[in-house]
Design an enzyme around this catalytic site. Structure first.
Site, PDB file in Angstrom:
ATOM      1  N   PRO A 155      25.532  42.074  34.688  1.00 54.52           N
ATOM      2  CA  PRO A 155      25.285  40.946  33.780  1.00 54.52           C
ATOM      3  C   PRO A 155      26.518  40.092  33.492  1.00 54.52           C
ATOM      4  O   PRO A 155      26.469  39.222  32.625  1.00 54.52           O
ATOM      5  CB  PRO A 155      24.807  41.647  32.501  1.00 54.52           C
ATOM      6  CG  PRO A 155      25.520  42.958  32.520  1.00 54.52           C
ATOM      7  CD  PRO A 155      25.694  43.340  33.968  1.00 54.52           C
ATOM      8  N   GLU A 156      27.626  40.321  34.203  1.00 56.05           N
ATOM      9  CA  GLU A 156      28.884  39.651  33.854  1.00 56.05           C
ATOM     10  C   GLU A 156      28.742  38.135  33.727  1.00 56.05           C
ATOM     11  O   GLU A 156      29.367  37.494  32.886  1.00 56.05           O
ATOM     12  CB  GLU A 156      29.962  39.980  34.892  1.00 56.05           C
ATOM     13  CG  GLU A 156      30.537  41.386  34.791  1.00 56.05           C
ATOM     14  CD  GLU A 156      29.688  42.455  35.464  1.00 56.05           C
ATOM     15  OE1 GLU A 156      28.533  42.156  35.867  1.00 56.05           O
ATOM     16  OE2 GLU A 156      30.164  43.597  35.586  1.00 56.05           O
ATOM     17  N   VAL A 157      27.899  37.544  34.596  1.00 57.69           N
ATOM     18  CA  VAL A 157      27.774  36.086  34.600  1.00 57.69           C
ATOM     19  C   VAL A 157      27.289  35.572  33.245  1.00 57.69           C
ATOM     20  O   VAL A 157      27.671  34.494  32.803  1.00 57.69           O
ATOM     21  CB  VAL A 157      26.844  35.646  35.763  1.00 57.69           C
ATOM     22  CG1 VAL A 157      25.392  36.011  35.505  1.00 57.69           C
ATOM     23  CG2 VAL A 157      26.982  34.164  36.062  1.00 57.69           C
TER      24      VAL A 157
ATOM     25  N   LEU B 120      28.185  36.648  30.474  1.00 59.80           N
ATOM     26  CA  LEU B 120      29.321  36.672  29.553  1.00 59.80           C
ATOM     27  C   LEU B 120      30.410  35.697  29.993  1.00 59.80           C
ATOM     28  O   LEU B 120      31.517  35.724  29.478  1.00 59.80           O
ATOM     29  CB  LEU B 120      29.922  38.078  29.520  1.00 59.80           C
ATOM     30  CG  LEU B 120      29.261  39.098  28.614  1.00 59.80           C
ATOM     31  CD1 LEU B 120      29.907  40.468  28.796  1.00 59.80           C
ATOM     32  CD2 LEU B 120      29.397  38.665  27.163  1.00 59.80           C
TER      33      LEU B 120
ATOM     34  N   LEU C 253      31.726  35.674  33.023  1.00 58.08           N
ATOM     35  CA  LEU C 253      32.622  36.367  33.953  1.00 58.08           C
ATOM     36  C   LEU C 253      31.922  36.609  35.280  1.00 58.08           C
ATOM     37  O   LEU C 253      30.778  36.208  35.478  1.00 58.08           O
ATOM     38  CB  LEU C 253      33.031  37.721  33.358  1.00 58.08           C
ATOM     39  CG  LEU C 253      33.892  37.682  32.106  1.00 58.08           C
ATOM     40  CD1 LEU C 253      34.079  39.089  31.563  1.00 58.08           C
ATOM     41  CD2 LEU C 253      35.250  37.057  32.422  1.00 58.08           C
TER      42      LEU C 253
END
Ligand SMILES: NC(=O)c1ccc[n+]([C@@H]2O[C@H](COP(=O)([O-])OP(=O)(O)OC[C@H]3O[C@@H](n4cnc5c(N)ncnc54)[C@H](O)[C@@H]3O)[C@@H](O)[C@H]2O)c1
Length: 700
Positions: free
Chosen positions: A133-135, A137, A139
């Site tokens: 799920p970084e995108v 956030l 990132l």
């Protein structure tokens, strides 16, 4: 000596490595975990043919990197070396003669999933979810995920997972190839060990590095176009994912890792990511509060209007019973339809659909004896609310919690109406309730701390983030929002063209401008709620509130009332679609002549009107911490998310600079407040303020 994060037990010549971050409810991945895993792999020994990696936390594999640790990582000179540890570990696993099987008993996100991606197979429980799920956030994955996912998934699917940030359910992950087997929880570990033994026997292995896609350029191009077509266009993290994946496809996994590291650190060090990590962290702290109270089984709602129906629908869709009382049959019928709509969106799982039977309606006062909480949501009329709360007290269990959803009536004025007022507080939901993620909790001076904990737990069960705020007029959000709406009208009176006002707001990052916001709320309601109940009480010493009220009343008298009436600051067709600007407004309110210098300040005035009201809320004790204000401002009243909330924005901009901008606009209307002024002198930050135990409460 620090507690080990990994423990090893052996079975059938398989080393079972159990990850268990001390003192956390979920495993997090940081430098220590990476080093411990590396050390475990270094000493496996000849008596082991395979490895099973699993979690010591019941029901979850891991949450990913520790978000609280990321700012520290960002500041380190050797941050790239830390990321290399993850990359090296993945290659060690991928090239090991011993196959690695990961057993996933629940969520496996981000850095935790990346640990598994160096291995050979994943066995998951049916309720497991896996994702990067970084995108979301701001990132990209930094532990190798952008490259390693391609050992498991075709390029199209890998880009889908990376660019959406959406976790895959176990079944979907199985179909796409990210999960090898699904096993019930009680058999998870046994099945993982069994699979590991099978892999030893068969000797089959996935390649240690991804095989480039033959149609790679076309697939990348298609995703690039889809990302560019999104609302707001391609974000920096989405662009970085596309570039880094392309590098891996064209130049191999090592070059891909290097590109990932550079892009990850660039993003991590950007203001946008710091704002989003701050909001994530502050939001998680608030959600933690929801764990202190008991779960509820049924709730009562008095008043089945827009808000009451929304609260009941949200409860029912989450499996909580709702007993709804209204004096109007029509309202109850409409509320029932609202519940059905929300349930429809929840999907066609029969267990979810059966929840509709947990709703019941009445025009009498019956059926409230068993509910755990009653939320009052009748018209915004203090006398009516006092009567209703007194009546409620006669029909509920002595232990039931009582809450009012008032937008602005002081809670301490309503409290005496409730029998045992220590169980009473304000619970301010936002419209539409089923979508808006925030609830303000407003204790009065005699509210028991346990009541606040119970209310926070109820908010959590309804899927909301609770923020505890003071019993001052408009509490936090209605007050700050009122100040922002007022600034919109002040700009109009100062001669700024209406379209320029809303455009300046959107340029500053607000989703809509203040004039459009007036039209949505209706001007009548703004006068009644924002001006009468809030601005006149808290802003009169600073702002010419009568001038703003006069302008709004003139407009209402001339039929300029908002979208619902077809005419507001904009014109609307019969379907409520905007057809153009209402040119008559400027003359009706007698606005000043346009002045380009004033127009140029419009964006800053809207931003600082909002922010300074927040700073005053901290100064006067309405907030327990600036972080709470940041979350509430973004989730409740649409402060621009990329700025991370008004307090984070001030910290990032520098207190001195913000004070200077207030001074340029005039400190009477834009007072920086005591705290910001002293932070400007000391060079300090709101973020370092100590948390207050409770917000300001006037005596009863
Ligand atoms: N609408 C919003 O955006 C919003 C947001 C937050 C809070 N609030 C607050 O929530 C409350 C309700 O607002 P709303 O927008 O849902 O109003 P609404 O006018 O849509 O609904 C109020 C309902 O209360 C019912 N009612 C009146 N007297 C009653 C009684 N004695 N017993 C039972 N029901 C009775 C009415 O029949 C009506 O259906 C207000 O206090 C409002 O300030 C509203």
């Amino acid at each position: 000596v620090t507690e080990p994060t990994i423990t090893r037990t052996d079975r059938d010549r398989v080393a079972i490595l159990t990850l268990d971050t001390p003192g956390r409810s979920m495993n997090v991945v940081d430098e220590t975990v990476l080093a411990d895993l590396r050390d475990q792999f270094a000493v496996l020994g000849d008596d082991v043919d395979a490895v099973v990696l699993t979690s010591g936390k019941p029901g979850s594999f891991g949450a990913g990197a520790d978000v609280a640790w990321l700012p520290e990582l960002a500041a380190r000179d050797d941050a790239a070396d830390v990321l290399s540890m993850a990359h090296d570990l993945a290659l060690t696993m991928a090239r090991s003669p011993r196959p690695v099987v990961t057993a996933v008993p629940g969520p496996a996100y981000g850095g935790a999933l990346e640990l598994a991606l160096g291995g050979e197979a994943i066995v998951a429980t049916p309720d497991a979810t896996l994702g990067l799920p970084e995108v979301t956030l701001g990132l990209i994955p930094g532990g190798g995920g952008t490259q390693l996912l391609r050992r498991w998934l075709v390029l199209d699917d890998a880009l889908d997972v990376l660019l959406s940030g959406r976790p895959l359910q176990a079944r979907e992950a199985l179909d796409r190839g990210l999960v090898t087997r699904i096993a019930p929880r009680e058999r998870l570990l046994d099945d993982a060990v069994e699979l590991a033994r099978e892999l030893v026997t068969s000797g089959s292995r996935r390649p240690d590095r991804p095989v480039p896609a033959r149609d790679g350029v076309a697939v990348l191009e298609r995703h690039a176009q889809a990302v560019a077509a999104r609302r707001g266009g391609a974000t920096p993290p989405a662009l970085a994912i596309l570039a880094v994946v392309r590098t891996g496809e064209e130049q191999g996994i090592e070059a891909g890792f290097a590109a990932e590291t550079a892009a990850f650190l660039d993003l991590l060090r950007s203001p946008a990511a710091q704002a989003s990590l701050h909001l994530f962290q502050a939001g998680s702290d608030l959600k933690r509060r929801t764990r202190r109270g008991d779960r509820i089984d049924a709730l009562g709602v008095i008043g089945a209007g827009q808000m009451g129906a929304g609260i009941a629908a949200t409860a029912v869709s989450r499996g909580i019973g709702a007993r709804v009382r209204d004096v109007s049959d029509d309202a109850l019928v409409r509320a029932r339809a609202y519940v059905d709509r929300v349930l429809q969106r929840a999907g066609d799982d029969p267990a979810v659909q059966r929840r509709r039977y947990r709703w019941s309606a009445t025009r009498a006062w019956t059926g409230l004896g068993h509910v755990d909480v009653v939320v009052e949501a009748v018209f915004e009329d203090p006398d009516l609310k006092v009567d209703v709360l007194a009546e409620v007290s006669r029909h509920i269990a002595p232990t039931a919690l009582v809450a009012s959803n008032t937008s602005a009536i002081p809670i301490h004025r309503l409290a005496p109406a409730v029998d045992r007022p220590e169980r009473f507080l304000g619970m301010h939901f936002f419209s539409p309730v089923d979508r808006m993620p925030l609830v303000e909790l407003i204790p009065h001076a005699a509210t028991a701390p346990e009541t606040v904990d119970r209310a926070a737990a109820i908010a959590g069960q309804l899927g909301k983030v609770p923020v505890v705020v003071g019993d001052t007029p408009g509490f936090f959000t209605s007050r700050v929002y009122a100040r922002w709406l007022v600034e919109g009208i002040r700009l109009l009176l100062d001669g700024v063209p209406p379209t320029a006002i809303d455009e300046a707001a959107v340029t500053a990052g607000f989703p809509v401008g203040p004039l459009q916001a007036h039209d949505e709320a209706t001007l009548d309601l703004v006068v009644q709620a924002s001006i009468t109940q809030v601005a006149e009480h808290v802003m009169s010493a600073r702002i010419d509130v009568p001038a703003v009220r006069g302008a709004l009343e003139t407009l209402v008298a001339a039929g300029v009332r908002g979208r619902r009436y077809g005419l507001g600051f904009y014109r609307y067709d019969d379907d409520g679609r905007r057809t153009g600007i209402n040119e008559d407004v400027v003359a009706l309110v007698g606005a000043a002549q346009p002045d380009p210098d004033v127009t140029a300040c419009a964006g800053d005035r809207l931003l600082l009107a909002f922010a300074t009201e927040c700073f005053l809320c901290w100064d006067d004790g309405t907030l327990c911490h600036p972080d709470d204000g940041d979350v509430a401002a973004v989730l409740g009243i649409a402060f621009p998310r990329p700025l991370g909330g008004p307090f984070h924005w001030a910290d990032a901009t520098g207190a001195g600079e913000v004070v200077a901008r207030c001074t340029a606009l005039g400190v009477r209307e834009f007072p920086p407040g005591d705290t910001l002024t002293s932070l400007a002198a000391s060079g300090g930050r709101f973020a370092d303020a100590p948390r207050r135990a409770a917000p300001f409460q006037p005596a009863e």
